[in-house]
Design an enzyme around this catalytic site. Structure first.
Site, PDB file in Angstrom:
ATOM      1  CG  ASP A 250      -3.109   8.356  -1.572  1.00  0.00           C
ATOM      2  OD1 ASP A 250      -2.716   7.411  -1.582  1.00  0.00           O
ATOM      3  OD2 ASP A 250      -2.904   8.980  -0.567  1.00  0.00           O
TER       4      ASP A 250
ATOM      5  CD  GLN B 174      -3.025   2.751   6.763  1.00  0.00           C
ATOM      6  OE1 GLN B 174      -3.699   2.667   7.854  1.00  0.00           O
ATOM      7  NE2 GLN B 174      -3.659   2.529   5.713  1.00  0.00           N
TER       8      GLN B 174
ATOM      9  NE  ARG C 170       0.077   1.678   3.454  1.00  0.00           N
ATOM     10  CZ  ARG C 170       1.186   2.651   3.634  1.00  0.00           C
ATOM     11  NH1 ARG C 170       2.566   2.363   3.827  1.00  0.00           N
ATOM     12  NH2 ARG C 170       0.668   3.723   3.726  1.00  0.00           N
TER      13      ARG C 170
ATOM     14  CG  ASN D 205      -2.409  11.529   2.433  1.00  0.00           C
ATOM     15  OD1 ASN D 205      -2.021  10.733   2.020  1.00  0.00           O
ATOM     16  ND2 ASN D 205      -2.117  11.959   3.575  1.00  0.00           N
ATOM     17  CE  LYS D 206      -5.305   5.539   4.342  1.00  0.00           C
ATOM     18  NZ  LYS D 206      -6.066   4.610   3.550  1.00  0.00           N
TER      19      LYS D 206
END
Ligand code: MRU
Length: 380
Positions: A255, A214, A66, A265-266
């Site tokens: 991302d 993460q 990932r 992003n996350k």
């Protein structure tokens, strides 16, 4: 270096030799693609071995692999594996089958731009092959170039970003934007690593990053392994950490970065950016040029909706009543006005982001000099 589609990772190990602690998240060995299985960490550091495109798609979907840049690199080698399985001499038919594999790879996860960028670049290289037999060699050359470029980009991001950090500062980061999310060295964590390599004392606050953790599993693993001070907080504690003055800078990955300056992003990045703006904490995004997407508008970005079980269960145990459902968007979008600067491998892009990004196409950014700390853009 053997050119029959199998080879040792000469270049990668050279880099690793320089700093043996450096994690090697992906490698191609004798026709086998190996990548660190992030789902096993922090308990176990092991490589998942992939020998066909189906295994690569499964590794990306299940998040064994990932992080947008790493997904891109692995996707690139996934197409090399697909080419190796094509058993026809007909180049048109071979290209049709290769396209099918490329589409299967691109469909695994929709939000990060690097996957489509890398797979399309390798697919384009297939036109250089004079025969189906030479397809694998041509595609491997292109995948190797992507790996090399992404690793170099990570080190340049580190150098550009390190000047933004002062000795003794505490950096808050979200998710994992380290070696385990890239071709190595990282993006947000590259900035921390490079500053530490320059002799600065940097401490990190890592948000755990629900639901797949993460931050607490991967970011803490990388930093603790290199003895860089790191503390984990709940995602919901980030604003309070800033309110208490415990955060000097925020540095996160990305991302997909749009021409407008919107940063995908996350999930959980947006509230951190909002709190940073409110408390006057500089909020930086670190990402390679391969994460820029000049074609898409914010309304067109596909936010991956993952299995609600990732929210409802932890470690296989359900933490919600049986008859209650969950929503699980994996990413969010931070508007440009909340971003202090974008640290790329070609320089730091400062406000006004949309104007600076629009004026700069990928090539133009290429020549930016690595600034000294004097040139660091003012935080607000
Ligand atoms: O769902 P993930 O773990 O792939 O999400 C990763 C992120 O959002 C990272 O911050 C981003 O990909 C940048 S990684 C250098």
């Amino acid at each position: 270096m053997r050119r029959n589609g199998t080879r040792e990772m000469g270049d990668q190990s050279l880099l690793a030799v320089k700093n043996s602690a450096e994690l090697v998240p992906v490698r191609w060995r004798n026709g086998v693609l190996e990548a660190v299985d992030s789902t096993l960490l922090p308990a176990r550091l092991a490589y998942v071995r992939m020998t066909n495109v189906g295994q690569v798609c499964a590794a990306i979907r299940s998040m064994k692999v990932r992080g947008a840049p790493l997904i891109g690199v692995v996707g690139a080698y996934g197409l090399v594996l697909a080419a190796g399985k094509i058993e026809t001499a007909d180049q048109v038919e071979a290209s049709r089958r290769l396209r099918k594999s490329a589409d299967a790879l691109i469909e695994t996860r929709p939000t990060g731009v690097n996957l489509r960028w890398a797979v399309e670049r390798v697919f384009k290289a297939s036109s250089r092959a004079s025969s189906v037999k030479s397809l694998g060699v041509e595609l491997l050359k292109e995948a190797d170039s992507i790996l090399r470029e992404e690793l170099e980009a990570a080190h340049r991001i580190g150098k550009f970003g390190a000047v933004l950090l002062e000795d003794g500062e505490t950096v808050l980061t979200h998710c994992n934007a380290g070696a385990l999310a890239t071709a190595g060295y990282g993006t947000a964590l590259a900035v921390v690593r490079a500053a530490v390599e320059q002799g600065k004392h940097i401490s990190v606050i890592a948000t755990e990053t629900r639901p797949l953790l993460q931050g607490s599993r991967l970011t803490a693993f990388e930093l603790a392994r290199e003895k860089i001070p790191v503390k984990i907080i709940c995602d919901s504690a980030a604003a309070q950490a800033m309110a208490r003055g415990g955060v000097d800078k925020v540095v996160v990955g990305a991302d997909r970065i749009l021409r407008s300056g919107h940063v995908t992003n996350k999930i959980g990045t947006l509230p951190i950016a909002l709190a940073a703006k409110f408390y006057g904490v500089p909020f930086y995004v670190a990402a390679p040029i391969s994460t820029l997407d000049f074609e898409t508008d914010p309304s067109q970005v596909i936010i991956e909706e993952r299995d609600p079980k990732e929210v409802l269960y932890i470690g296989g145990k359900r933490f919600a009543p049986m008859n209650v459902e969950a929503l699980n968007p994996a990413f969010d979008i931070t508007p440009p006005e909340l971003v202090t600067g974008i640290i790329t491998d070609r320089g730091v892009i400062v406000q006004p982001l949309a104007e600076n990004l629009s004026r700069q196409t990928r090539r133009k950014i290429a020549t930016a000099e690595i600034p000294s700390s004097r040139d660091a853009p003012s935080p607000n």
